[in-house]
Design a protein around this motif. Structure first.
Motif, PDB file in Angstrom:
ATOM      1  N   ILE A  32      42.230 -23.466  81.911  1.00 51.70           N
ATOM      2  CA  ILE A  32      43.361 -23.844  82.762  1.00 51.70           C
ATOM      3  C   ILE A  32      42.999 -25.148  83.456  1.00 51.70           C
ATOM      4  O   ILE A  32      41.892 -25.292  83.977  1.00 51.70           O
ATOM      5  N   GLU A  33      43.918 -26.076  83.460  1.00 49.73           N
ATOM      6  CA  GLU A  33      43.700 -27.373  84.109  1.00 49.73           C
ATOM      7  C   GLU A  33      44.409 -27.413  85.464  1.00 49.73           C
ATOM      8  O   GLU A  33      45.530 -26.930  85.598  1.00 49.73           O
ATOM      9  N   GLY A  34      43.761 -27.998  86.454  1.00 54.18           N
ATOM     10  CA  GLY A  34      44.390 -28.235  87.749  1.00 54.18           C
ATOM     11  C   GLY A  34      44.498 -26.988  88.609  1.00 54.18           C
ATOM     12  O   GLY A  34      43.935 -25.938  88.319  1.00 54.18           O
ATOM     13  N   ALA A  54      54.327 -11.480  86.069  1.00 54.42           N
ATOM     14  CA  ALA A  54      55.202 -12.571  85.643  1.00 54.42           C
ATOM     15  C   ALA A  54      54.489 -13.900  85.832  1.00 54.42           C
ATOM     16  O   ALA A  54      53.743 -14.082  86.796  1.00 54.42           O
ATOM     17  N   TYR A  55      54.724 -14.814  84.900  1.00 56.84           N
ATOM     18  CA  TYR A  55      54.258 -16.199  85.026  1.00 56.84           C
ATOM     19  C   TYR A  55      55.482 -17.071  85.243  1.00 56.84           C
ATOM     20  O   TYR A  55      56.484 -16.929  84.542  1.00 56.84           O
ATOM     21  N   THR A  61      51.854 -20.604  88.468  1.00 58.29           N
ATOM     22  CA  THR A  61      51.866 -19.489  89.409  1.00 58.29           C
ATOM     23  C   THR A  61      52.105 -18.175  88.673  1.00 58.29           C
ATOM     24  O   THR A  61      53.016 -18.072  87.860  1.00 58.29           O
ATOM     25  N   CYS A  62      51.260 -17.183  88.985  1.00 65.89           N
ATOM     26  CA  CYS A  62      51.391 -15.844  88.416  1.00 65.89           C
ATOM     27  C   CYS A  62      51.599 -14.841  89.540  1.00 65.89           C
ATOM     28  O   CYS A  62      50.972 -14.947  90.596  1.00 65.89           O
ATOM     29  N   TYR A  63      52.464 -13.875  89.285  1.00 72.26           N
ATOM     30  CA  TYR A  63      52.682 -12.755  90.201  1.00 72.26           C
ATOM     31  C   TYR A  63      52.279 -11.483  89.471  1.00 72.26           C
ATOM     32  O   TYR A  63      52.784 -11.205  88.375  1.00 72.26           O
ATOM     33  N   HIS A  84      49.568 -17.171  79.456  1.00 72.44           N
ATOM     34  CA  HIS A  84      50.873 -17.850  79.428  1.00 72.44           C
ATOM     35  C   HIS A  84      50.795 -19.197  80.152  1.00 72.44           C
ATOM     36  O   HIS A  84      51.410 -20.179  79.727  1.00 72.44           O
ATOM     37  N   MET A  85      50.015 -19.262  81.228  1.00 69.49           N
ATOM     38  CA  MET A  85      49.826 -20.525  81.942  1.00 69.49           C
ATOM     39  C   MET A  85      49.192 -21.562  81.017  1.00 69.49           C
ATOM     40  O   MET A  85      49.636 -22.719  80.958  1.00 69.49           O
ATOM     41  N   MET A  86      48.165 -21.160  80.276  1.00 67.20           N
ATOM     42  CA  MET A  86      47.524 -22.062  79.325  1.00 67.20           C
ATOM     43  C   MET A  86      48.515 -22.497  78.253  1.00 67.20           C
ATOM     44  O   MET A  86      48.594 -23.681  77.905  1.00 67.20           O
TER      45      MET A  86
END
Length: 142
Positions: A32-34, A54-55, A61-63, A84-86
């Protein structure tokens, strides 16, 4: 990285550190960047969680729903949503993610299973970092 844990979940300090270390491990391994934020919450509806997590596209941001769930299951959900963020960061997501099946979910399920493996314990628990300074307890609505 900032980790927010809902006070209503009654997660103690030692487990808070474990979750923080796991978030850093996932960020390193995916990668993950940043900056990013992870919220572990006690309610679904205010955070638009339909299942267990959830993403939020384009927000890093993940919840994660944490009420009445074992900590390893919460951590697996963190790994799933961080995958999912990646996917979002590298441009693999174009449009909504299906709730079941398909490339995005298959990859997220697979990576989450890999990340919740003994490698985390061997790599990070044996030499913990100081990431707990970026962990915050919060009360929803405040």
């Amino acid at each position: 990285m900032k980790l927010y844990i809902d006070n209503n979940l009654n997660i103690d300090e030692s487990k808070k550190g474990l979750v923080a270390e796991f978030c850093v491990f996932c960020a390193d391994m995916l990668p993950i960047e940043g900056d990013f934020q992870i919220y572990v919450v006690s309610e679904r509806k205010p955070y638009h969680i339909d299942t267990t997590a959830a993403y939020i596209l384009n927000e890093n941001t993940c919840y994660i729903y944490g009420k009445n769930r074992a900590l390893p299951d919460v951590m697996r959900s963190i790994a799933h949503e961080m995958t999912h963020m990646m996917q979002d960061q590298v441009g693999l997501i174009n449009g909504p993610i299906r709730d079941a099946g398909g490339f995005h979910e298959d990859q997220a399920n697979s990576r989450a299973g890999e990340l919740i493996s003994p490698d985390f314990v061997l790599t990070y628990i044996s030499s913990p970092s100081s990431v707990t300074t970026n962990v915050f307890f919060f009360s929803p609505g405040n």
